[in-house]
Scaffold this motif. Structure first.
Motif, short mmCIF file in Angstrom:
data_model
loop_
_atom_site.label_atom_id
_atom_site.label_comp_id
_atom_site.label_asym_id
_atom_site.label_seq_id
_atom_site.Cartn_x
_atom_site.Cartn_y
_atom_site.Cartn_z
N MET A 144 0.85 -1.20 0.00
CA MET A 144 0.00 0.00 0.00
C MET A 144 0.88 1.24 0.00
O MET A 144 1.80 1.34 0.81
CB MET A 144 -0.90 -0.02 1.24
CG MET A 144 -1.77 1.21 1.39
SD MET A 144 -2.65 1.22 2.97
CE MET A 144 -3.69 -0.21 2.78
N GLN A 145 0.62 2.18 -0.88
CA GLN A 145 1.40 3.42 -0.92
C GLN A 145 0.65 4.55 -0.23
O GLN A 145 -0.58 4.58 -0.21
CB GLN A 145 1.70 3.79 -2.37
CG GLN A 145 2.99 3.19 -2.92
CD GLN A 145 3.07 1.70 -2.79
OE1 GLN A 145 2.16 0.99 -3.18
NE2 GLN A 145 4.18 1.21 -2.25
N GLY A 146 1.43 5.52 0.30
CA GLY A 146 0.83 6.66 0.97
C GLY A 146 0.39 6.33 2.39
O GLY A 146 0.60 5.22 2.89
N THR A 147 -0.24 7.30 3.04
CA THR A 147 -0.71 7.11 4.41
C THR A 147 -2.22 7.30 4.54
O THR A 147 -2.76 7.23 5.63
CB THR A 147 -0.01 8.09 5.38
OG1 THR A 147 -0.28 9.44 4.94
CG2 THR A 147 1.49 7.85 5.41
N ASP A 148 -2.88 7.55 3.42
CA ASP A 148 -4.33 7.72 3.44
C ASP A 148 -4.88 7.41 2.05
O ASP A 148 -4.14 7.07 1.13
CB ASP A 148 -4.73 9.13 3.89
CG ASP A 148 -4.07 10.23 3.05
OD1 ASP A 148 -3.67 9.96 1.90
OD2 ASP A 148 -3.99 11.37 3.54
N LYS A 149 -6.18 7.55 1.91
CA LYS A 149 -6.85 7.23 0.64
C LYS A 149 -6.30 8.07 -0.50
O LYS A 149 -6.03 7.56 -1.60
CB LYS A 149 -8.35 7.44 0.80
CG LYS A 149 -9.18 7.03 -0.40
CD LYS A 149 -10.67 7.14 -0.10
CE LYS A 149 -11.52 6.65 -1.26
NZ LYS A 149 -12.97 6.68 -0.92
N LYS A 150 -6.11 9.35 -0.29
CA LYS A 150 -5.63 10.24 -1.34
C LYS A 150 -4.22 9.84 -1.80
O LYS A 150 -3.96 9.75 -3.00
CB LYS A 150 -5.63 11.68 -0.84
CG LYS A 150 -5.10 12.70 -1.85
CD LYS A 150 -5.18 14.11 -1.29
CE LYS A 150 -4.64 15.14 -2.29
NZ LYS A 150 -3.20 14.94 -2.56
N GLY A 151 -3.33 9.60 -0.83
CA GLY A 151 -1.96 9.24 -1.19
C GLY A 151 -1.89 7.90 -1.90
O GLY A 151 -1.12 7.73 -2.85
N TYR A 152 -2.72 6.96 -1.43
CA TYR A 152 -2.76 5.64 -2.07
C TYR A 152 -3.23 5.75 -3.52
O TYR A 152 -2.61 5.21 -4.43
CB TYR A 152 -3.69 4.71 -1.29
CG TYR A 152 -4.01 3.42 -2.00
CD1 TYR A 152 -3.16 2.33 -1.93
CD2 TYR A 152 -5.17 3.30 -2.78
CE1 TYR A 152 -3.44 1.14 -2.60
CE2 TYR A 152 -5.47 2.12 -3.46
CZ TYR A 152 -4.60 1.05 -3.36
OH TYR A 152 -4.88 -0.11 -4.03
N GLU A 153 -4.34 6.45 -3.73
CA GLU A 153 -4.92 6.55 -5.07
C GLU A 153 -4.00 7.30 -6.02
O GLU A 153 -3.94 6.98 -7.22
CB GLU A 153 -6.29 7.22 -4.99
CG GLU A 153 -7.33 6.35 -4.28
CD GLU A 153 -8.70 6.99 -4.20
OE1 GLU A 153 -8.79 8.21 -4.49
OE2 GLU A 153 -9.66 6.28 -3.86
#
Length: 226
Positions: free
Chosen positions: A137-146
């Motif tokens: 999983m990338q990022g630390t939240d939904k926005k970063g992941y997407e």
């Protein structure tokens, strides 16, 4: 939730021979062998080398895999990891491969983006005897992941992870060890720690593995802004 231990950590990663091999004579066999069941993927993430991949894409034949597993078992390899440039769950023989490797005394680990799982595949994953699974999983939240994963399926991924852990508990199973990993771009230390705290309550281990590497794809238009 009931947490379980990782056989890969206990029998592989935590061994000094594995973590510091330069201190020892060259081994006559690897501790762990990485297997690329396929180099096809259901995603095209901004950071992944697959966007510049030139080699032919396909799937490892089950009979070829069995020969690899037989040879690995015969030389005393500790385990196999289904990893590298494809999504392992795209290979239709993944569960047969896991079961066969387990029958040969090998530990088995899968690294996945987690989006191809459903209730049936999650149940089969547990029943196959899989030792360990990492959800990348990338990022630390939904926005970063997407942003990094180039898709809008964050909620589906979270649901799949939660379902796996919950079903493992209902079945009173001790496998697989469930780990979530992430890399980040410009997130703060506070954001990273909040991500770790959140996920360590939901599964066995959450790890931040550093800054997302864009080195190989740095000349691609989609990553230049970063």
């Amino acid at each position: 939730m009931k947490k379980v231990k990782s056989p890969f950590f206990e029998r592989g990663y935590n061994l000094e021979e594995y973590s510091s091999p330069y201190k020892y004579p060259l081994q006559d066999k690897p501790h762990i062998i990485d297997i690329e069941l396929t180099n096809n993927c259901n995603l095209l993430c901004m950071f992944c080398d697959r966007q510049i991949m030139k080699r032919e894409k396909g799937y490892m034949d089950l009979e070829v895999f069995k020969r690899v597993a037989d040879e690995a078992s015969g030389m005393g390899v500790t385990g196999l990891r289904f990893i590298r440039w494809g999504e392992p769950y795209l290979n239709p023989n993944i569960f047969d491969a896991i079961k066969y490797a387990k029958s040969r005394g090998l530990m088995v680990h899968v690294s996945t983006n987690g989006l191809l799982l459903d209730e049936e595949k999650i149940k089969k994953t547990i029943e196959s005897g899989l030792d360990s699974i990492i959800f990348s999983m990338q990022g630390t939240d939904k926005k970063g992941y997407e942003e990094q994963r180039n898709n809008k399926q964050y909620d589906k991924l979270v649901g799949n992870i939660e379902y796996l852990v919950n079903l493992r508990g209902k079945l009173d199973a001790y496998n697989p060890f469930v780990q979530v990993t992430t890399t980040t771009l410009d997130e703060s230390e506070e954001q990273i720690q909040e991500w770790k705290d959140f996920w360590n309550q939901k599964e066995d281990l959450a790890t931040h593995t550093g800054v997302t590497s864009l080195y190989r794809v740095r000349n691609e238009e989609r990553v230049k802004p970063f």
